[in-house]
Design a protein around this motif. Structure first.
Motif, PDB file in Angstrom:
ATOM      1  N   ARG A  54      -5.858   8.778  11.139  1.00  0.00           N
ATOM      2  CA  ARG A  54      -5.512   8.181   9.847  1.00  0.00           C
ATOM      3  C   ARG A  54      -5.075   9.258   8.862  1.00  0.00           C
ATOM      4  NH1 ARG A  54      -8.109   7.590   5.208  1.00  0.00           N
ATOM      5  NH2 ARG A  54     -10.069   8.329   6.075  1.00  0.00           N
ATOM      6  N   VAL A  55      -5.786  10.386   8.875  1.00  0.00           N
ATOM      7  CA  VAL A  55      -5.474  11.501   7.980  1.00  0.00           C
ATOM      8  C   VAL A  55      -4.125  12.128   8.332  1.00  0.00           C
ATOM      9  CG1 VAL A  55      -6.202  13.886   7.543  1.00  0.00           C
ATOM     10  CG2 VAL A  55      -7.812  12.030   7.246  1.00  0.00           C
ATOM     11  N   LEU A  56      -3.785  12.142   9.621  1.00  0.00           N
ATOM     12  CA  LEU A  56      -2.519  12.716  10.059  1.00  0.00           C
ATOM     13  C   LEU A  56      -1.354  11.752   9.901  1.00  0.00           C
ATOM     14  CD1 LEU A  56      -3.560  14.594  13.332  1.00  0.00           C
ATOM     15  CD2 LEU A  56      -3.162  15.572  11.087  1.00  0.00           C
ATOM     16  N   MET A  72       0.841  -1.183   0.000  1.00  0.00           N
ATOM     17  CA  MET A  72       0.000   0.000   0.000  1.00  0.00           C
ATOM     18  C   MET A  72       0.887   1.248   0.000  1.00  0.00           C
ATOM     19  SD  MET A  72      -3.116   0.655   2.576  1.00  0.00           S
ATOM     20  CE  MET A  72      -3.786   2.278   2.788  1.00  0.00           C
ATOM     21  N   PRO A  73       0.534   2.262  -0.798  1.00  0.00           N
ATOM     22  CA  PRO A  73       1.380   3.454  -0.855  1.00  0.00           C
ATOM     23  C   PRO A  73       1.256   4.303   0.407  1.00  0.00           C
ATOM     24  CG  PRO A  73      -0.563   3.763  -2.201  1.00  0.00           C
ATOM     25  CD  PRO A  73      -0.585   2.345  -1.740  1.00  0.00           C
ATOM     26  N   LYS A  74       2.226   5.177   0.587  1.00  0.00           N
ATOM     27  CA  LYS A  74       2.189   6.097   1.720  1.00  0.00           C
ATOM     28  C   LYS A  74       1.045   7.075   1.531  1.00  0.00           C
ATOM     29  CE  LYS A  74       7.140   6.160   2.611  1.00  0.00           C
ATOM     30  NZ  LYS A  74       8.321   7.029   2.637  1.00  0.00           N
ATOM     31  N   LEU A  75       0.458   7.508   2.651  1.00  0.00           N
ATOM     32  CA  LEU A  75      -0.610   8.504   2.600  1.00  0.00           C
ATOM     33  C   LEU A  75      -0.036   9.870   2.924  1.00  0.00           C
ATOM     34  CD1 LEU A  75      -3.446   6.643   4.517  1.00  0.00           C
ATOM     35  CD2 LEU A  75      -3.289   7.022   2.074  1.00  0.00           C
ATOM     36  N   LYS A  76      -0.471  10.870   2.175  1.00  0.00           N
ATOM     37  CA  LYS A  76      -0.033  12.230   2.460  1.00  0.00           C
ATOM     38  C   LYS A  76      -0.790  12.768   3.673  1.00  0.00           C
ATOM     39  CE  LYS A  76       1.547  13.723  -2.048  1.00  0.00           C
ATOM     40  NZ  LYS A  76       1.443  14.783  -3.065  1.00  0.00           N
ATOM     41  N   THR A  77      -0.111  13.571   4.471  1.00  0.00           N
ATOM     42  CA  THR A  77      -0.734  14.226   5.608  1.00  0.00           C
ATOM     43  C   THR A  77      -1.666  15.308   5.096  1.00  0.00           C
ATOM     44  OG1 THR A  77       1.243  13.860   6.917  1.00  0.00           O
ATOM     45  CG2 THR A  77      -0.279  15.529   7.713  1.00  0.00           C
TER      46      THR A  77
END
Length: 64
Positions: free
Chosen positions: A60-62, A1-6
């Motif tokens: 999760r968003v952070l 899974m790719p990294k998530l942007k903050t």
């Protein structure tokens, strides 16, 4: 899974404490303060904690 942007908008508004809790500012403290009572304005001036499913989504968003 790719990294998530903050999510930067959320990161500017919500702070993570050392124990892992989330703190936020309270609403309704910017204008028309003359009609609000002193006790209400004091409550608005303090920070609030985010809890429940909202906290889970914000973490999760952070990227925490």
């Amino acid at each position: 899974m790719p990294k998530l942007k903050t999510h930067k908008g959320t990161a500017k508004r919500i702070k993570l404490t050392s124990t892992g809790k989330l703190t936020r500012r309270r609403a309704f403290g910017n204008h028309m303060l003359s009609k609000k009572s002193k006790s209400r304005k004091r409550t608005i001036n303090t920070s609030a904690t985010v809890s429940g499913s909202m906290a889970k989504n914000i973490k999760r968003v952070l990227g925490v």
